[in-house]
Design a protein around this motif. Structure first.
Motif, PDB file in Angstrom:
ATOM      1  N   LYS A 126       0.830  -1.215   0.000  1.00 28.73           N
ATOM      2  CA  LYS A 126       0.000   0.000   0.000  1.00 28.73           C
ATOM      3  C   LYS A 126       0.857   1.256   0.000  1.00 28.73           C
ATOM      4  CE  LYS A 126      -4.493  -1.507   1.394  1.00 28.73           C
ATOM      5  NZ  LYS A 126      -5.744  -1.086   1.993  1.00 28.73           N
ATOM      6  N   LEU A 127       2.024   1.205   0.626  1.00 28.99           N
ATOM      7  CA  LEU A 127       2.935   2.352   0.552  1.00 28.99           C
ATOM      8  C   LEU A 127       3.364   2.593  -0.892  1.00 28.99           C
ATOM      9  CD1 LEU A 127       5.149   1.838   3.730  1.00 28.99           C
ATOM     10  CD2 LEU A 127       3.513   3.690   3.319  1.00 28.99           C
ATOM     11  N   ASN A 128       3.578   1.519  -1.633  1.00 26.36           N
ATOM     12  CA  ASN A 128       3.900   1.658  -3.062  1.00 26.36           C
ATOM     13  C   ASN A 128       2.714   2.246  -3.820  1.00 26.36           C
ATOM     14  OD1 ASN A 128       6.496   0.639  -2.750  1.00 26.36           O
ATOM     15  ND2 ASN A 128       5.842  -1.469  -3.122  1.00 26.36           N
ATOM     16  N   ASP A 129       1.505   1.829  -3.448  1.00 27.68           N
ATOM     17  CA  ASP A 129       0.305   2.395  -4.073  1.00 27.68           C
ATOM     18  C   ASP A 129       0.174   3.883  -3.765  1.00 27.68           C
ATOM     19  OD1 ASP A 129      -0.397  -0.083  -5.126  1.00 27.68           O
ATOM     20  OD2 ASP A 129      -1.821  -0.538  -3.517  1.00 27.68           O
ATOM     21  N   VAL A 130       0.510   4.275  -2.543  1.00 26.33           N
ATOM     22  CA  VAL A 130       0.476   5.694  -2.154  1.00 26.33           C
ATOM     23  C   VAL A 130       1.388   6.493  -3.074  1.00 26.33           C
ATOM     24  CG1 VAL A 130       1.154   7.364  -0.374  1.00 26.33           C
ATOM     25  CG2 VAL A 130      -0.184   5.361   0.259  1.00 26.33           C
ATOM     26  N   SER A 131       2.589   6.003  -3.267  1.00 29.56           N
ATOM     27  CA  SER A 131       3.566   6.692  -4.114  1.00 29.56           C
ATOM     28  C   SER A 131       3.060   6.822  -5.546  1.00 29.56           C
ATOM     29  CB  SER A 131       4.893   5.936  -4.075  1.00 29.56           C
ATOM     30  OG  SER A 131       5.825   6.535  -4.905  1.00 29.56           O
ATOM     31  N   ARG A 132       2.523   5.727  -6.079  1.00 27.25           N
ATOM     32  CA  ARG A 132       2.015   5.732  -7.451  1.00 27.25           C
ATOM     33  C   ARG A 132       0.813   6.665  -7.571  1.00 27.25           C
ATOM     34  NH1 ARG A 132      -1.978   3.099  -9.171  1.00 27.25           N
ATOM     35  NH2 ARG A 132      -1.975   1.556  -7.505  1.00 27.25           N
ATOM     36  N   SER A 133      -0.115   6.581  -6.623  1.00 29.33           N
ATOM     37  CA  SER A 133      -1.325   7.398  -6.672  1.00 29.33           C
ATOM     38  C   SER A 133      -1.035   8.878  -6.445  1.00 29.33           C
ATOM     39  CB  SER A 133      -2.335   6.923  -5.626  1.00 29.33           C
ATOM     40  OG  SER A 133      -2.775   5.630  -5.912  1.00 29.33           O
ATOM     41  N   ALA A 134      -0.029   9.173  -5.645  1.00 27.15           N
ATOM     42  CA  ALA A 134       0.306  10.578  -5.379  1.00 27.15           C
ATOM     43  C   ALA A 134       0.705  11.296  -6.658  1.00 27.15           C
ATOM     44  CB  ALA A 134       1.413  10.673  -4.334  1.00 27.15           C
ATOM     45  N   LYS A 135       1.270  10.576  -7.595  1.00 25.63           N
ATOM     46  CA  LYS A 135       1.623  11.188  -8.889  1.00 25.63           C
ATOM     47  C   LYS A 135       0.367  11.651  -9.611  1.00 25.63           C
ATOM     48  CE  LYS A 135       5.804   8.508  -9.278  1.00 25.63           C
ATOM     49  NZ  LYS A 135       6.392   7.274  -9.755  1.00 25.63           N
ATOM     50  N   THR A 136      -0.706  10.865  -9.514  1.00 25.08           N
ATOM     51  CA  THR A 136      -1.983  11.238 -10.120  1.00 25.08           C
ATOM     52  C   THR A 136      -2.623  12.394  -9.360  1.00 25.08           C
ATOM     53  OG1 THR A 136      -2.296   8.925 -10.755  1.00 25.08           O
ATOM     54  CG2 THR A 136      -4.218  10.326 -10.851  1.00 25.08           C
ATOM     55  N   ALA A 137      -2.400  12.438  -8.057  1.00 22.29           N
ATOM     56  CA  ALA A 137      -3.035  13.445  -7.199  1.00 22.29           C
ATOM     57  C   ALA A 137      -2.177  14.698  -7.052  1.00 22.29           C
ATOM     58  CB  ALA A 137      -3.317  12.848  -5.827  1.00 22.29           C
ATOM     59  N   GLY A 138      -1.343  14.962  -8.005  1.00 25.54           N
ATOM     60  CA  GLY A 138      -0.542  16.177  -7.953  1.00 25.54           C
ATOM     61  C   GLY A 138       0.589  16.130  -6.950  1.00 25.54           C
ATOM     62  N   GLY A 139       1.049  14.940  -6.620  1.00 24.20           N
ATOM     63  CA  GLY A 139       2.213  14.807  -5.754  1.00 24.20           C
ATOM     64  C   GLY A 139       1.921  14.854  -4.270  1.00 24.20           C
ATOM     65  N   ASN A 140       0.663  14.815  -3.876  1.00 27.07           N
ATOM     66  CA  ASN A 140       0.331  14.926  -2.461  1.00 27.07           C
ATOM     67  C   ASN A 140       0.211  13.544  -1.839  1.00 27.07           C
ATOM     68  OD1 ASN A 140      -0.777  15.406   0.086  1.00 27.07           O
ATOM     69  ND2 ASN A 140      -1.810  17.242  -0.620  1.00 27.07           N
ATOM     70  N   SER A 141       1.284  13.088  -1.234  1.00 28.00           N
ATOM     71  CA  SER A 141       1.263  11.753  -0.625  1.00 28.00           C
ATOM     72  C   SER A 141       0.434  11.723   0.649  1.00 28.00           C
ATOM     73  CB  SER A 141       2.685  11.257  -0.356  1.00 28.00           C
ATOM     74  OG  SER A 141       3.309  12.023   0.643  1.00 28.00           O
ATOM     75  N   GLN A 142       0.247  12.850   1.315  1.00 29.54           N
ATOM     76  CA  GLN A 142      -0.555  12.872   2.540  1.00 29.54           C
ATOM     77  C   GLN A 142      -2.002  12.483   2.261  1.00 29.54           C
ATOM     78  OE1 GLN A 142       0.487  13.339   5.740  1.00 29.54           O
ATOM     79  NE2 GLN A 142      -1.568  13.009   6.529  1.00 29.54           N
ATOM     80  N   ILE A 143      -2.600  13.076   1.227  1.00 31.25           N
ATOM     81  CA  ILE A 143      -3.999  12.751   0.951  1.00 31.25           C
ATOM     82  C   ILE A 143      -4.154  11.292   0.534  1.00 31.25           C
ATOM     83  CG2 ILE A 143      -4.684  15.122   0.427  1.00 31.25           C
ATOM     84  CD1 ILE A 143      -4.739  14.339  -2.540  1.00 31.25           C
ATOM     85  N   GLU A 144      -3.186  10.795  -0.223  1.00 33.07           N
ATOM     86  CA  GLU A 144      -3.266   9.393  -0.633  1.00 33.07           C
ATOM     87  C   GLU A 144      -3.017   8.459   0.546  1.00 33.07           C
ATOM     88  OE1 GLU A 144      -4.516   8.050  -3.257  1.00 33.07           O
ATOM     89  OE2 GLU A 144      -4.772   9.950  -4.280  1.00 33.07           O
ATOM     90  N   HIS A 145      -2.084   8.795   1.412  1.00 39.17           N
ATOM     91  CA  HIS A 145      -1.808   7.956   2.582  1.00 39.17           C
ATOM     92  C   HIS A 145      -3.074   7.851   3.440  1.00 39.17           C
ATOM     93  CE1 HIS A 145       1.405   6.133   5.179  1.00 39.17           C
ATOM     94  NE2 HIS A 145       0.387   6.183   6.021  1.00 39.17           N
ATOM     95  N   GLU A 146      -3.732   8.972   3.665  1.00 43.49           N
ATOM     96  CA  GLU A 146      -4.962   8.957   4.453  1.00 43.49           C
ATOM     97  C   GLU A 146      -6.038   8.090   3.795  1.00 43.49           C
ATOM     98  OE1 GLU A 146      -4.372  13.401   6.420  1.00 43.49           O
ATOM     99  OE2 GLU A 146      -5.879  13.138   4.849  1.00 43.49           O
ATOM    100  N   ALA A 147      -6.180   8.221   2.470  1.00 44.22           N
ATOM    101  CA  ALA A 147      -7.215   7.455   1.777  1.00 44.22           C
ATOM    102  C   ALA A 147      -6.920   5.958   1.801  1.00 44.22           C
ATOM    103  CB  ALA A 147      -7.356   7.953   0.338  1.00 44.22           C
ATOM    104  N   TYR A 148      -5.656   5.586   1.601  1.00 40.11           N
ATOM    105  CA  TYR A 148      -5.320   4.156   1.659  1.00 40.11           C
ATOM    106  C   TYR A 148      -5.471   3.610   3.075  1.00 40.11           C
ATOM    107  CZ  TYR A 148      -3.859   3.606  -3.146  1.00 40.11           C
ATOM    108  OH  TYR A 148      -3.858   3.514  -4.517  1.00 40.11           O
ATOM    109  N   TRP A 149      -5.181   4.410   4.058  1.00 40.75           N
ATOM    110  CA  TRP A 149      -5.317   3.959   5.447  1.00 40.75           C
ATOM    111  C   TRP A 149      -6.784   3.806   5.839  1.00 40.75           C
ATOM    112  CZ3 TRP A 149      -6.782   6.522  10.149  1.00 40.75           C
ATOM    113  CH2 TRP A 149      -6.500   5.768  11.312  1.00 40.75           C
ATOM    114  N   MET A 150      -7.622   4.707   5.364  1.00 37.42           N
ATOM    115  CA  MET A 150      -9.036   4.698   5.768  1.00 37.42           C
ATOM    116  C   MET A 150      -9.923   3.817   4.891  1.00 37.42           C
ATOM    117  SD  MET A 150      -9.633   8.698   6.786  1.00 37.42           S
ATOM    118  CE  MET A 150     -11.173   8.447   7.674  1.00 37.42           C
ATOM    119  N   GLU A 151      -9.433   3.351   3.755  1.00 39.61           N
ATOM    120  CA  GLU A 151     -10.297   2.665   2.804  1.00 39.61           C
ATOM    121  C   GLU A 151     -10.916   1.367   3.342  1.00 39.61           C
ATOM    122  OE1 GLU A 151      -7.828   2.127  -0.651  1.00 39.61           O
ATOM    123  OE2 GLU A 151      -6.839   0.366   0.187  1.00 39.61           O
TER     124      GLU A 151
END
Length: 138
Positions: free
Chosen positions: A98-123
């Motif tokens: 999931k940390l790898n997914d955060v990194s990959r998804s953050a690229k789509t989300a404009g580089g914001n790993s915080q928002i992706e980390h929260e979403a992967y943690w809460m999903e």
């Protein structure tokens, strides 16, 4: 919409809150041409579920439809709040995959790993997602 057939009771409740908050749901929209995407929340209050991509992934369709809706609902709550929740990453442990997914998804989300980390943690925490949706979107 086919994805509705797979929703659990928790996901149906999340969907209801999203609809109360004026979010529109779409399925297999043009953004889904990126076969790596299972879902997307845009700034126009629209959440897209890429059911075809989920079905083509070889993964459990029902599981990933529900997880994707919950993940994108976290992004909706973040949008309603106009920022990440700023939960410390130290209290949101994620497995390496999931940390790898955060990194990959953050690229789509404009580089914001915080928002992706929260979403992967809460999903996989639908009660917390319902709480933040109600708090920030209703």
């Amino acid at each position: 919409m086919e994805f509705l057939l797979y929703l659990t009771q928790d996901s149906k409740a999340i969907l209801s809150i999203l609809q109360q908050a004026q979010y529109r749901l779409a399925e297999n929209a043009s953004i889904c041409r990126n076969k790596d995407l299972f879902g997307y929340a845009d700034t126009g209050k629209r959440i897209t579920i890429c059911t075809k991509n989920i079905k083509g992934s070889g993964h459990d369709v029902a599981f990933y439809v529900n997880e994707t809706l919950t993940h994108e609902a976290v992004h909706a709550a973040q949008q309603c709040r106009n920022s990440a929740f700023w939960i410390s990453k130290s209290v949101m442990p994620l497995p390496l995959a999931k940390l790898n997914d955060v990194s990959r998804s953050a690229k789509t989300a404009g580089g914001n790993s915080q928002i992706e980390h929260e979403a992967y943690w809460m999903e996989d925490k639908p009660n917390e997602v319902k709480y933040v949706l109600k708090k920030y979107c209703l």
